[in-house]
Design an enzyme around this catalytic site. Structure first.
Site, short mmCIF file in Angstrom:
data_model
loop_
_atom_site.label_atom_id
_atom_site.label_comp_id
_atom_site.label_asym_id
_atom_site.label_seq_id
_atom_site.Cartn_x
_atom_site.Cartn_y
_atom_site.Cartn_z
N ARG A 1 0.84 -1.19 0.00
CA ARG A 1 0.00 0.00 0.00
C ARG A 1 0.88 1.24 0.00
NH1 ARG A 1 -3.63 -1.77 5.01
NH2 ARG A 1 -1.64 -2.79 5.48
N HIS B 1 -8.58 -10.68 -2.74
CA HIS B 1 -8.04 -11.70 -3.64
C HIS B 1 -8.72 -11.70 -5.00
CE1 HIS B 1 -6.14 -14.37 -0.27
NE2 HIS B 1 -5.67 -13.16 -0.29
N LYS C 1 -4.41 -18.62 -0.73
CA LYS C 1 -5.72 -19.12 -0.35
C LYS C 1 -6.35 -18.15 0.66
CE LYS C 1 -4.25 -19.99 3.70
NZ LYS C 1 -4.73 -19.08 4.75
N TYR D 1 -0.36 -1.19 -5.83
CA TYR D 1 -0.70 -2.44 -6.51
C TYR D 1 -0.96 -2.22 -8.00
CZ TYR D 1 -1.78 -3.84 -1.67
OH TYR D 1 -1.74 -4.08 -0.32
#
Length: 344
Positions: free
Chosen positions: A42, A85, A103, A64
């Site tokens: 960030r 995600h 995950k 990002y």
């Protein structure tokens, strides 16, 4: 040979936590044919991204979006809060990147469907990161099961737990970021039965508990019905631990894996118990993060299927949502055949 199959696979990493910097980034850098090229965090944590990137000679991007847009990146590892995600996996795929995502890939099956659609449209490879599957002790456990030594698999018992302190600031305790045990330690314990039975359960039942002062689930015990008398019992927690083990109960014996989610550098330890006695096996340590990166890179270059398939990810998301639905209704069974919005 095409350029895709011969050139170095250039990686970018979204997320610069100490865990990722200590395990995943070195694995990328050490994998032949791969290079860690860029890291992003960030904007207000740019210094952390720079510190993580420096040992590898990688670039620290401003945010990002800048990393995802970088034409010098071929593949992206996504290590963001659970709620991010799907969004960043889809954005990376749409930008033409291959994606290896922590995950859970998604916290519902609809999210997995969005990822699958984006991957198909972009003709890019995407895989959910279940690094434990790549440790050689899992392959050895599968070989022992396939050999028939413990007979037909009937019950899987799986546990994963480690304590996270209240007030630690850990994102796993933050409900707005998809925190809680079910979507953090839970996916590993839940995946083990599905891996060895080779399918999703037909029905699940779960009880969750929350530590005083927290709104996320912090411990859970669940049962999973795979049909034909086959079942699993799983427990997972961020209240207590450490605990990381699974057991395969067959008609002729039991196979126990004592350190199922081993860290890099830790040997695997398996115990086989049958009427003939007890047998111990040690599986030499391996960097399963590096094994995972290498397997993903091969899938990218060969255009083949990934070791963890999109079907696996959809099952995982569906079962996780079903467990949450069951827990919300005081443990009533929930089918996993359809969307678990209404407990039976």
């Amino acid at each position: 040979m095409t350029e895709q199959t011969t050139r170095t696979l250039r990686w970018g990493v979204l997320g610069a936590t100490s865990y990722i910097a200590g395990h995943l980034m070195p694995a990328i850098a050490a994998t032949p044919g791969c290079a860690l090229t860029a890291v992003a965090s960030r904007p207000h944590r740019r210094a952390q991204a720079e510190a993580a990137a420096r040992p590898f000679g990688a670039t620290a991007h401003a945010d990002y979006a800048a990393l995802v847009a970088d034409p010098g990146i071929d593949a992206v590892y996504i290590a963001l809060p659970n709620t991010d995600h799907v969004e960043w996996t889809v954005r990376a795929l749409e930008a033409g990147k291959h994606v290896l995502v922590e995950k859970p890939m998604a916290m519902d099956e609809e999210g997995c469907a969005r990822v699958e659609q984006a991957a198909r449209a972009a003709s890019r490879t995407v895989m959910e990161a279940f690094m434990y599957r790549f440790h050689p002790q899992q392959r050895r456990a599968a070989e022992i099961l396939a050999s028939g030594e413990i007979g037909e698999l009937r019950v899987v018992r799986a546990s994963f737990a480690f304590a996270i302190g209240t007030g630690s600031g850990n994102i796993r305790l933050e409900p707005s970021l998809g925190g809680g045990a079910t979507w953090d330690v839970g996916p590993y314990a839940i995946d083990a039965p599905m891996l060895f039975f080779g399918q999703a359960p037909q029905e699940v039942s779960a009880r969750f508990s929350s530590r005083p002062g927290l709104t996320v689930d912090t411990s859970a015990v669940a049962t999973m019905d795979f049909g034909d008398g086959r079942a699993a019992v799983v427990d997972y927690s961020i209240d207590y631990g450490p605990r990381a083990a699974y057991e395969l109960q067959g008609t002729h014996g039991t196979l126990s894996v004592r350190n199922a989610w081993a860290m890099s550098g830790e040997d695997g330890h398996l115990t086989v118990l049958t009427a003939d006695g007890v047998r111990e096996e040690t599986v030499p340590a391996a960097d399963h993060y590096q094994e995972q990166v290498a397997a993903f890179a091969r899938a990218v270059r060969d255009g083949g299927s990934t070791a963890v398939t999109l079907t696996d990810s959809r099952r995982a998301a569906r079962v996780g949502a079903a467990l949450a639905a069951s827990a919300a209704s005081q443990g009533r069974p929930v089918t996993t055949a359809d969307s678990p919005k209404t407990p039976r």
